[in-house]
Design a protein around this motif. Structure first.
Motif: not given
Lengths: 133, 496, 83, 140
Positions: B478-494
């Motif tokens: 169930f990676p969805s919660y952590i993936l959501e967080l990392t995806r938001q982090a990547a969006t913020m960085l880019l």
């Protein structure tokens, strides 16, 4: 070529700081004595502090201490001074930790020289009785 | 009271860790029980606070906490964004089981309860440094926390007072200080160019003036790369890591391999993506450099790991290889690859701490450090070896284990940017990981040796390892919660 | 920019610092090295004072004295005992 | 003879060294210097005592247990002062809103919590440097 030399001379604090940085790295890498390596670290770090302080200094400025008698004084930027104070504290704590480790190594191997320590360790390992204590 | 706590959570997390770190030496001499309780309580505060902050960020977006009532650029601020929250959760989830694992027999490993108290002081200081690094948005503040983390890490390596560990610690100290010197010099150049230290202000200023100082900026970038590269052990600068991580006591090597090196990668991400900006450093060619460094350390670390015969040294070299993945993902630099790299940070932290803790249990029970002498141990220590096997499979990247998710996202990202070489290297790295981890498992289960006196470890040391192994499988399924967080982090960085 | 007397003094300080920094490598006796390093701290403190950072000067002086004291203690306990 | 001169001089000097250390600590907000430099001077005074009179005499004046306790106390003191601001409903380490007397600018009691904080750091630095010295000199 002349313009480069002129630039180097007008920016001499930066040039000096980077020369000291290079000498610090050189001292760390070349010397096998652990205490000399430690002094190299100190030289390198103080050269970086020099870079910061030279960047914040201005010609004809005064130190940022409020002087009511001289309202027209041009104060220099106090931020870098505060930061570099922290930097000195950090470099001192690194030095302290390194000194503690050096005296432990001396008690274990009877030397402060990296080559001698390396040779003694290899002797211990080759004789097959690698003592963990 | 509740309002005060909820509005001051970020600083309170760090403060609780620091307070208990400095209270421990007072109690360690007479009341060792208080040391245990304080450590566990402050670690639990970290976990709960991290989850609370993550909930807050996911529902209301990122926010700042200003220290001392001075607004930036004059004062310091802590920024709670998806990246820092993600790293706080990583730190909490990994360090709490390690602390519980280390509590019962630390006093005997470091020779005395007083020294054990100091060990936990360093442990908590290290974690507080990592948290501060995750929160800070100021270049110099970042440097100070990097130094806190580094110095406590060095002292943790030297904790058990043996000849090998003190030697490794000194080597680590020299290399790491060289690295922080380079980082500070880079910060100095950035300060001279922009006149600011707050990352947001630096980037705003840099976007206007960077074309005037491309060489100075390139020098600053390469200094950052060398400095953080030494601290997070990229391939040509890795020489301290195998000694330090194999000579330290087991909890320390799990903590350093699982968390410390990642903390420095978070620092590099902050400097490159937030302070410099993705456009500028791509134009300077830094992302190509990151990609090349990642590929080299992936392949070279795996090959070195294959040639090691000692269990802990093999795991230490595999850390270098796995950090190569993170650098590769950052170098590819699109959203999928960065979120994959961030996911790999948490999953590799979990995996590597399971591997090191299990290896420590095996070594302490059997007394053997060579891989070839572990024959038959799988039947005697079924739970520990089971966790080790699960972690090995996750490291290889079998689906339904956490290692798969990060690698899959990185492969997607590299295909998206038509970078076939990176995808191939990622897959080859997985095969090499199978090559250096599966022989251990095979030796332990399918060969017979003299294992008459070996028993399973006590329950208090077994449960943390099993909990960490359970997290590997939970995050794999169930990676969805952590993936959501990392995806938001990547969006913020880019795109921020 | 025209260089004045202040700049000249600073250049002399820099030259001394560089010479001292090179001395660390080429002097053999460790006690001399540590004493030379104490001089390095002192010159550095003067340089800070010249660069309008008296705060830093006093700290550098104190830290330099502290570090050299500790180093001399270390040498007294270790290397001097061999001779 | 030399020993006698050294001991007499140091006996006279040490109170002044300590006094100067405290002066540098408390005037950190007004003049150059501050907690770190002052704490260092304070600690170096104790080290002078240790060097000249031997470790036993130094232990009488400033024992290792005391130093270890103060090493922990300094940061806790700092953190507790910072917490005053939080309890008053403002942020961590706020100075003016924490309700401490701000005093006249330019006098000793000014700057609110700054002298309290620097006292904590000074104690920490002094005890740390003494601990370090003792650790380096102790026999194996």
């Amino acid at each position: 070529m002349q313009t480069i030399i002129a630039k180097l001379i007008t920016n001499y604090p930066y040039v000096g700081a980077f020369i000291l940085f290079g000498i610090g790295c050189f001292t760390i890498i070349v010397n096998s004595n652990l205490l000399k390596k430690l002094i190299g670290i100190n030289i390198m770090e103080s050269s970086i502090f020099l870079l910061f302080i030279a960047a914040s200094n201005i010609h004809g400025g005064t130190a940022p201490i409020l002087d009511p008698t001289n309202p027209e004084a041009v104060y220099i930027n106090p931020v870098t001074t505060a930061l570099m104070l922290t930097g000195i504290v950090v470099s001192l704590s690194v030095t302290a930790l390194a000194l503690a480790l050096i005296i432990k190594l001396y008690r274990l191997y009877g030397s402060m020289d990296a080559h001698v320590i390396f040779m003694k360790r290899n002797e211990v390992q080759n004789s097959g009785s690698h003592n963990q204590q | 009271m509740a309002a005060i706590i909820s509005s001051n959570t970020p600083i309170l997390i760090v403060l609780v860790l620091l307070f208990s770190a400095y209270l421990l030496p007072i109690f360690s001499k007479k009341r060792y029980k208080i040391v245990k309780w304080l450590t566990v309580v402050s670690e639990s505060v970290l976990v709960i606070g991290g989850i609370y902050l993550a909930w807050k960020v996911l529902t209301t977006g990122q926010f700042n906490y200003i220290l001392g009532g001075w607004e930036p650029p004059w004062g310091l601020e802590l920024t709670i964004d998806p990246l820092s929250v993600f790293f706080i959760i990583t730190v909490g989830l990994i360090s709490l089981p390690i602390a519980i694992y280390s509590l019962p027999n630390m006093a005997c490993q470091v020779h005395g309860e007083r020294r054990a108290g100091w060990f936990f002081t360093l442990f908590l200081l290290h974690i507080a440094g990592l948290c501060g690094m995750a929160f800070s948005r100021d270049l110099f503040n970042l440097y100070v926390f990097i130094e806190v983390t580094t110095i406590s890490a060095v002292a943790l390596v030297a904790a058990d007072n043996s000849a090998a560990s003190i030697e490794a610690a000194f080597k680590y100290l020299i290399m790491a200080t060289l690295g922080s010197g380079f980082i500070l010099a880079g910060i100095g150049i950035m300060y001279i160019i922009t006149g600011n230290l707050n990352m947001i202000f630096v980037r705003r200023e840099l976007a206007l003036v960077w074309t005037d100082y491309p060489h100075a900026l390139w020098i600053a970038c390469s200094f950052f790369l060398v400095g953080f590269g030494i601290k997070s052990a990229v391939f040509p600068l890795h020489s301290w890591l195998p000694d330090a991580h194999s000579a330290a006591v087991t909890p320390a090597s799990a903590l350093l391999s699982g968390l410390a090196v990642k903390g420095f990668i978070i620092g590099l991400i902050k400097v490159l993506y937030i302070a410099i900006g993705v456009d500028i450093f791509t134009a300077l060619g830094i992302s190509t450099l990151l990609r090349i460094l990642g590929m080299i350390s992936l392949i070279a670390g795996s090959i070195f790991a294959l040639s090691q015969h000692q269990l802990k040294r093999r795991l230490a070299f595999s850390t270098i290889a796995q950090l190569g993945y993170v650098f590769l993902g950052l170098g590819i630099g699109n959203e999928a690859a960065i979120s994959g790299a961030l996911f790999h940070i948490i999953s590799h932290g979990l995996i590597k701490s399971v591997l090191f803790l299990a290896a420590g249990s095996i070594i302490s029970q059997s007394g053997e450090t060579e891989i070839s002498q572990l024959a038959g141990i799988g039947k005697k220590m079924p739970y520990t070896m089971g966790a080790f096997t699960a972690a090995s499979l996750a490291m290889i990247g079998i689906p339904l284990f956490s290692g798969f998710v990060g690698k899959w996202n990185m492969i997607l990202g590299s295909l998206e940017s038509a970078n076939w070489l990176a995808a191939i290297v990622i897959i080859v790295g997985s095969l090499l990981a199978a090559g250096y981890l599966l022989p251990i498992v095979r030796t332990a289960y399918f060969e017979t040796g003299n294992t008459a006196n070996i028993k399973e470890v006590s329950r208090s040391q077994l449960i943390p390892v099993l909990v960490l192994a359970a997290f590997i499988i939970i995050f794999g399924c169930f990676p969805s919660y952590i993936l959501e967080l990392t995806r938001q982090a990547a969006t913020m960085l880019l795109f921020n | 920019m025209i260089l004045g007397t202040g700049d000249l003094i600073m250049m002399i300080f820099f030259a001394i610092l560089i010479i001292i920094a090179l001395c660390v490598t080429f002097v053999q006796d460790l006690l001399y090295v540590v004493i030379i390093f104490g001089v390095y701290s002192l010159i550095m403190a003067l340089l800070w004072l010249h660069l309008n950072s008296p705060d830093l000067a006093i700290t550098e002086a104190a830290a330099g004295i502290g570090v050299t004291t500790l180093m001399i203690t270390l040498i007294r306990r270790t290397v001097r005992r061999e001779n | 003879m030399l020993d006698f001169v050294l001991k007499s001089v140091v006996t006279v000097l040490i109170p002044f060294i300590q006094m100067f250390g405290l002066y540098v600590i408390f005037h950190g907000a007004l003049s150059p210097g501050g907690s770190f430099a002052g704490g260092m001077i304070l600690g170096l005074g104790f080290i002078a005592l240790n060097v000249v009179f031997g470790l036993e005499k130094g232990q009488e004046k400033f024992s290792d247990e005391m130093a270890g306790f103060l090493v922990s106390l300094g940061p806790i003191w700092y953190g507790s002062i910072g917490l005053v601001g939080i309890l008053r409903g403002a942020n961590f380490l706020v100075n003016k809103d924490s309700g401490l007397p701000m005093g006249e600018p330019g006098t000793l009691i000014s700057g609110g919590m700054i002298s309290l904080i620097t006292l904590g750091i000074g104690i920490k630095v002094a005890s740390t440097i003494v601990t370090l010295f003792n650790a380096l000199t102790e026999e194996e």
